[in-house]
Design a protein around this motif. Structure first.
Motif, PDB file in Angstrom:
ATOM      1  N   ASN A 180      -3.765   9.118  -7.345  1.00  0.00           N
ATOM      2  CA  ASN A 180      -3.979   9.193  -8.789  1.00  0.00           C
ATOM      3  C   ASN A 180      -4.867   8.057  -9.294  1.00  0.00           C
ATOM      4  O   ASN A 180      -5.609   8.213 -10.264  1.00  0.00           O
ATOM      5  CB  ASN A 180      -2.639   9.192  -9.534  1.00  0.00           C
ATOM      6  CG  ASN A 180      -2.107  10.605  -9.688  1.00  0.00           C
ATOM      7  OD1 ASN A 180      -2.865  11.523 -10.007  1.00  0.00           O
ATOM      8  ND2 ASN A 180      -0.819  10.794  -9.425  1.00  0.00           N
ATOM      9  N   TRP A 181      -4.794   6.906  -8.645  1.00  0.00           N
ATOM     10  CA  TRP A 181      -5.705   5.824  -9.004  1.00  0.00           C
ATOM     11  C   TRP A 181      -7.151   6.273  -8.819  1.00  0.00           C
ATOM     12  O   TRP A 181      -8.013   6.063  -9.673  1.00  0.00           O
ATOM     13  CB  TRP A 181      -5.422   4.584  -8.158  1.00  0.00           C
ATOM     14  CG  TRP A 181      -6.313   3.439  -8.503  1.00  0.00           C
ATOM     15  CD1 TRP A 181      -7.430   3.030  -7.835  1.00  0.00           C
ATOM     16  CD2 TRP A 181      -6.186   2.570  -9.639  1.00  0.00           C
ATOM     17  NE1 TRP A 181      -8.003   1.957  -8.481  1.00  0.00           N
ATOM     18  CE2 TRP A 181      -7.261   1.667  -9.587  1.00  0.00           C
ATOM     19  CE3 TRP A 181      -5.267   2.478 -10.687  1.00  0.00           C
ATOM     20  CZ2 TRP A 181      -7.436   0.665 -10.547  1.00  0.00           C
ATOM     21  CZ3 TRP A 181      -5.458   1.479 -11.651  1.00  0.00           C
ATOM     22  CH2 TRP A 181      -6.527   0.595 -11.568  1.00  0.00           C
ATOM     23  N   ARG A 182      -7.395   6.929  -7.714  1.00  0.00           N
ATOM     24  CA  ARG A 182      -8.741   7.390  -7.399  1.00  0.00           C
ATOM     25  C   ARG A 182      -9.200   8.446  -8.417  1.00  0.00           C
ATOM     26  O   ARG A 182     -10.342   8.441  -8.869  1.00  0.00           O
ATOM     27  CB  ARG A 182      -8.714   7.980  -5.996  1.00  0.00           C
ATOM     28  CG  ARG A 182     -10.052   7.982  -5.311  1.00  0.00           C
ATOM     29  CD  ARG A 182      -9.870   8.299  -3.839  1.00  0.00           C
ATOM     30  NE  ARG A 182     -11.142   8.372  -3.162  1.00  0.00           N
ATOM     31  CZ  ARG A 182     -11.472   9.348  -2.321  1.00  0.00           C
ATOM     32  NH1 ARG A 182     -10.622  10.321  -2.061  1.00  0.00           N
ATOM     33  NH2 ARG A 182     -12.657   9.343  -1.740  1.00  0.00           N
ATOM     34  N   PHE A 216      -2.096  -3.798  -8.582  1.00  0.00           N
ATOM     35  CA  PHE A 216      -2.266  -4.613  -7.374  1.00  0.00           C
ATOM     36  C   PHE A 216      -3.075  -5.858  -7.708  1.00  0.00           C
ATOM     37  O   PHE A 216      -3.875  -5.858  -8.645  1.00  0.00           O
ATOM     38  CB  PHE A 216      -2.908  -3.827  -6.228  1.00  0.00           C
ATOM     39  CG  PHE A 216      -4.035  -2.941  -6.648  1.00  0.00           C
ATOM     40  CD1 PHE A 216      -5.312  -3.439  -6.794  1.00  0.00           C
ATOM     41  CD2 PHE A 216      -3.819  -1.596  -6.926  1.00  0.00           C
ATOM     42  CE1 PHE A 216      -6.346  -2.637  -7.189  1.00  0.00           C
ATOM     43  CE2 PHE A 216      -4.856  -0.773  -7.331  1.00  0.00           C
ATOM     44  CZ  PHE A 216      -6.120  -1.300  -7.456  1.00  0.00           C
ATOM     45  N   PHE A 269       1.903   2.442  -3.405  1.00  0.00           N
ATOM     46  CA  PHE A 269       0.949   2.648  -4.492  1.00  0.00           C
ATOM     47  C   PHE A 269       0.438   4.075  -4.525  1.00  0.00           C
ATOM     48  O   PHE A 269       0.145   4.677  -3.493  1.00  0.00           O
ATOM     49  CB  PHE A 269      -0.214   1.660  -4.372  1.00  0.00           C
ATOM     50  CG  PHE A 269      -1.097   1.693  -5.585  1.00  0.00           C
ATOM     51  CD1 PHE A 269      -0.630   1.195  -6.786  1.00  0.00           C
ATOM     52  CD2 PHE A 269      -2.359   2.264  -5.545  1.00  0.00           C
ATOM     53  CE1 PHE A 269      -1.421   1.254  -7.936  1.00  0.00           C
ATOM     54  CE2 PHE A 269      -3.154   2.320  -6.683  1.00  0.00           C
ATOM     55  CZ  PHE A 269      -2.678   1.809  -7.871  1.00  0.00           C
ATOM     56  N   ASP A 270       0.295   4.588  -5.738  1.00  0.00           N
ATOM     57  CA  ASP A 270      -0.157   5.958  -5.942  1.00  0.00           C
ATOM     58  C   ASP A 270      -1.678   5.993  -5.887  1.00  0.00           C
ATOM     59  O   ASP A 270      -2.376   6.136  -6.886  1.00  0.00           O
ATOM     60  CB  ASP A 270       0.354   6.428  -7.305  1.00  0.00           C
ATOM     61  CG  ASP A 270       0.025   7.891  -7.560  1.00  0.00           C
ATOM     62  OD1 ASP A 270      -0.699   8.498  -6.747  1.00  0.00           O
ATOM     63  OD2 ASP A 270       0.504   8.411  -8.576  1.00  0.00           O
ATOM     64  N   HIS A 271      -2.153   5.856  -4.662  1.00  0.00           N
ATOM     65  CA  HIS A 271      -3.586   5.739  -4.417  1.00  0.00           C
ATOM     66  C   HIS A 271      -4.359   6.960  -4.921  1.00  0.00           C
ATOM     67  O   HIS A 271      -5.434   6.841  -5.511  1.00  0.00           O
ATOM     68  CB  HIS A 271      -3.785   5.542  -2.906  1.00  0.00           C
ATOM     69  CG  HIS A 271      -5.199   5.520  -2.477  1.00  0.00           C
ATOM     70  ND1 HIS A 271      -5.642   6.062  -1.303  1.00  0.00           N
ATOM     71  CD2 HIS A 271      -6.290   5.020  -3.086  1.00  0.00           C
ATOM     72  CE1 HIS A 271      -6.938   5.906  -1.207  1.00  0.00           C
ATOM     73  NE2 HIS A 271      -7.367   5.272  -2.264  1.00  0.00           N
ATOM     74  N   HIS A 274       1.161   7.204 -14.907  1.00  0.00           N
ATOM     75  CA  HIS A 274       1.289   6.820 -13.497  1.00  0.00           C
ATOM     76  C   HIS A 274       1.832   5.405 -13.339  1.00  0.00           C
ATOM     77  O   HIS A 274       2.464   5.080 -12.347  1.00  0.00           O
ATOM     78  CB  HIS A 274      -0.055   6.912 -12.785  1.00  0.00           C
ATOM     79  CG  HIS A 274      -0.661   8.260 -12.853  1.00  0.00           C
ATOM     80  ND1 HIS A 274       0.049   9.399 -12.543  1.00  0.00           N
ATOM     81  CD2 HIS A 274      -1.900   8.680 -13.211  1.00  0.00           C
ATOM     82  CE1 HIS A 274      -0.738  10.461 -12.706  1.00  0.00           C
ATOM     83  NE2 HIS A 274      -1.914  10.048 -13.118  1.00  0.00           N
ATOM     84  N   ASN A 290       4.103   3.822 -15.274  1.00  0.00           N
ATOM     85  CA  ASN A 290       5.566   3.807 -15.360  1.00  0.00           C
ATOM     86  C   ASN A 290       6.197   4.424 -14.121  1.00  0.00           C
ATOM     87  O   ASN A 290       7.200   3.938 -13.614  1.00  0.00           O
ATOM     88  CB  ASN A 290       6.025   4.558 -16.610  1.00  0.00           C
ATOM     89  CG  ASN A 290       5.597   3.839 -17.863  1.00  0.00           C
ATOM     90  OD1 ASN A 290       4.469   4.013 -18.318  1.00  0.00           O
ATOM     91  ND2 ASN A 290       6.454   3.001 -18.396  1.00  0.00           N
ATOM     92  N   ALA A 291       5.564   5.490 -13.630  1.00  0.00           N
ATOM     93  CA  ALA A 291       6.084   6.129 -12.424  1.00  0.00           C
ATOM     94  C   ALA A 291       6.017   5.154 -11.252  1.00  0.00           C
ATOM     95  O   ALA A 291       6.927   5.054 -10.435  1.00  0.00           O
ATOM     96  CB  ALA A 291       5.279   7.380 -12.109  1.00  0.00           C
ATOM     97  N   GLN A 301       0.812  -1.213   0.000  1.00  0.00           N
ATOM     98  CA  GLN A 301       0.000   0.000   0.000  1.00  0.00           C
ATOM     99  C   GLN A 301       0.844   1.260   0.000  1.00  0.00           C
ATOM    100  O   GLN A 301       0.508   2.247  -0.634  1.00  0.00           O
ATOM    101  CB  GLN A 301      -0.830   0.012   1.287  1.00  0.00           C
ATOM    102  CG  GLN A 301      -2.057  -0.814   1.186  1.00  0.00           C
ATOM    103  CD  GLN A 301      -3.193   0.054   0.735  1.00  0.00           C
ATOM    104  OE1 GLN A 301      -3.163   0.613  -0.373  1.00  0.00           O
ATOM    105  NE2 GLN A 301      -4.180   0.200   1.569  1.00  0.00           N
TER     106      GLN A 301
END
Lengths: 488, 488
Positions: B145-147, B334, B141-143, B379, B381-382, B138
């Motif tokens: 930007n996912w959202r 994930f 993870f780029d939470h 995001h 690749n980042a 967790q």
């Protein structure tokens, strides 16, 4: 070296914001190796001018790209491609573009070709009169609350559960809601361990068929019937017996002597929409006990019974525990969600869970939690109420127009659902009818695909009203009547 | 009549906002029939006082309930249960609570019991030293930007596509990204029709096995190997040949004479993490051409090759077109997302698409579009870059601690991945070791489950660092070394 302004172009994709398109252009430039680490980016002022957009848009895009380490900001000197920017290693591409010289036909197991889909043009939404079945009506869906529930599911609090491989488990919040509010509504008493979430009803039917049927087993399906069944049973290579339905659905006295599994749609028979009376339900259950077969009850559209109270489900009357109940959110939420569930004794659920795990682990918790939130805040029931009212209006408009134009029901309109099963005069082939009507903007479904290939009458058709506005109905029906008169 | 204040209680669920809990209480009261149409609700002032919360919270909840037609507002008279509020029809519940008297054991096809899961406690996240494999971290993870990408996917513009039953189709945006950015990165030239989105790599492997294997076919798998393969091959009842891997992965000269399909993990062999050298890859492809077998290349963790440049994939070297390439977003995004893909000649993809449609139609576009947005904005690749750096730090900490404590590699650490394959002294049973270590807060995976049941050494284990913070590593490894010394 600096990245030259002229290498910058925005793709013409109108679906994205300008900011997104700038970011995509930079990311692609870096990943493809066109922009190298350390190279200076055009200034935000220059780039804004070049693209004829506002400077702040460029600045925001650049700032986001810094956060993702594509770019670095060096104070007044501007933005540069980061030395540690994500990269895309290059390999020489294979020189051959040919698909394959390998003989796949030898090794691929023989599979039947997919069913022909003359019934539905891909662009049905652009037809003015789409009497199309099984798609959702955007205008009735509570999109705003769905989105809020998604946001909630993706919040910090829930996100951990969504990201993990959950192996065999379903979201307990969704299971709890199904158990406390949906199965009870259908008279079914289930414990959480009796419920499995599936990728739509299709997936539940498939899992059940895989577990219960082999080459040596006999399955009964309804004729005409849901086309998905035939595909699913084909996978198991079982013996399939098609039993003709009448105005009360599947007749128990027409079942063959030897049966292992009966697939039935008692709430609204697919596609005729007939509803099975209570006596037949009881008789079917009695026979199941006597002969020892399993009943798979596909209750796919129970929410849409608006003409009279829905009959009790087979599962609610099932004292022996021989019924597998299958529900779906495809009609009440939307079919693209791929969310359904099955309720059955634990002996079956345990094996279905293991099989599901082997083929895909579990339906994503992303959509399970999103749906659980929507359900538990009452939006689902509100949604059903809204759909029922709209469908009732549409149904009345359908009935009036059908009467005005003198079209004929194949099965009398009874208890709800979202379609009518219709009959054209004997000589009319409804596949010709459907093709002719498309040129007039009308989409309807010819009936032949609901029968075994090469069998069944050619003059049946289905008229659904789940995706057509009430105001369009009278003219649509009129066009159908005119075309039938032409062909007759 | 009025709804009495005392019937009002909020469930203690701390996971929801007060507003949600009020709404849920009203909805449940109405659906269960406790609050009847026309009944007056407590005033917002009274209810706020009763629950000891702010009045505005109650007012907002009531207003939302009006929008969903649970309540109606009648000016100064207050709020009432709507006459047309959603309802839940009541049926008599079956009197029997017993699960089933029906003999399910007779009809259920025999299926192997699910593999034992001694390897992983459900609550592994609460252990201080989780050397656990395959779950996401967790904290990396780029939470946010996912959202944002989810919000974008659920926006008005895209939502229609998400709600429809798409039959056999995948989201063209996701396919395009995979084709242009992921397969090319692995040296693979694919057209969109060569790519199928699947519910994780597991689903891609299952589809492939179903299409290529029967009782009369021979499949080769690696030993030790990914446990999921055995479940999947069990489904097909094919003959399975287990070939022992060495430090360079699968040895082509150990393959049997007759083969139909070889399943292999050349990038990072699972579980030893060995990487197959180029010469072996070429030899394997040569043999495939000579003998006419298919190679299924599971490239499950390619993003995590950080020690040296990843070797070219088998698929990129595959001139004959006999390789099925399988990729996954489980590690880079994930695992709970259940998103993977396969790349293969169209002959296979077409059949895989039809089979996927039969079992579940398609992976939900909800998650396809969400991922497509995340990928195309860079995001992804980042994300990989961030993970690689973090894993590299952890790996260095692991190597240092392993050396300090004198633990032994079973396969020399090479090219990346997220775990090490380790060897305890001969006499140590790593299942005992794992259980003993749990009491000390350490989770590791004993190795026996990677071998055929009842075979394989008992002293192997896997140490993963994808879910453990760098700072925890030294003490965790120390505890393992102490326990091994105890058991030796």
């Amino acid at each position: 070296m600096a990245v030259h302004l002229d290498t910058f172009y925005l793709d013409p994709d109108q679906d994205s914001t300008l900011q997104h398109r700038i970011k995509r252009a930079v990311v692609e430039g870096i990943l493809s190796g066109r922009y190298r680490p350390g190279e200076r980016m055009p200034s935000s002022r220059m780039l804004a001018k070049h693209l004829n957009i506002s400077r702040i848009t460029v600045t925001i895009a650049y700032t986001d790209l810094v956060a993702d380490d594509y770019l670095v900001a060096r104070g007044r000197s501007g933005y540069f491609v980061s030395d540690t920017a994500p990269s895309s290693p290059n390999f020489e591409l294979p020189s051959e573009d040919s698909d394959s010289t390998f003989d796949w036909s030898r090794i691929l197991n023989h599979r039947p070709p997919p069913a022909s889909s003359i019934t539905r043009p891909d662009n049905w939404q652009s037809y003015p009169y789409p009497f199309i079945y099984g798609q959702s009506d955007q205008s009735l869906f509570d999109h705003q609350n769905w989105r809020l529930c998604a946001l909630q599911a993706l919040g910090q609090r829930d996100f951990a559960a969504l990201t993990l491989d959950q192996y065999e488990r379903d979201d307990p919040k969704l299971i709890e809601y199904i158990q406390r509010n949906i199965t009870t509504r259908r008279g079914i008493r289930a414990r959480p361990e009796n419920i499995l979430v599936t990728m739509g009803a299709q997936n539940a039917l498939w899992l059940t068929a895989q577990l219960l049927l082999t080459q040596r087993r006999i399955a009964v399906i309804e004729n005409p019937g849901y086309r998905g069944f035939r595909e699913i049973l084909g996978e198991t290579r079982c013996r399939t017996v098609e039993v003709d339905v009448d105005e009360d659905g599947l007749p128990p006295d027409k079942l063959p002597e030897q049966i292992d599994v009966v697939f039935t749609t008692p709430s609204h028979h697919s596609p005729t929409n007939a509803s099975m009376p209570l006596e037949r339900r009881k008789e079917l259950l009695r026979l199941a006990g006597e002969k020892g077969f399993v009943i798979v009850e596909d209750d796919y559209e129970f929410e849409l019974a608006f003409k009279r109270s829905p009959s009790p489900t087979l599962k609610s009357l099932d004292e022996a525990g021989c019924v597998v109940y299958i529900g779906s959110f495809s009609k009440s939420l939307f079919p693209g969600l791929r969310l359904g569930f099955m309720v059955a004794p634990t002996a079956l659920i345990e094996q279905a869970r293991a099989l599901r795990s082997t083929i895909m682990r579990h339906p994503p918790w992303h959509i399970q939690r999103n749906a659980a939130n929507f359900l538990s805040l009452g939006h689902y029931n509100a949604q059903i109420n809204r759909m029922r009212k709209a469908y009732q209006r549409r149904r009345q408009a359908m009935e009036a127009a059908i009467e005005d134009c003198g079209l004929t029901y194949a099965v009398p309109a009874v208890s709800g659902g979202s379609c009518f099963w219709m009959k054209a005069p004997e000589g009319v082939d409804t596949e010709d009818l459907a093709l002719a009507l498309r040129t007039k903007g009308v989409v309807l479904e010819p009936g032949r695909s609901f029968y075994p290939p090469g069998q069944g009458p050619s003059n049946m058709y289905r008229l659904a009203y789940s995706s057509i506005a009430t105001a369009k109905i009278p003219r649509g029906i009129e066009l159908i009547a005119e075309e039938i008169a032409n062909l007759d």
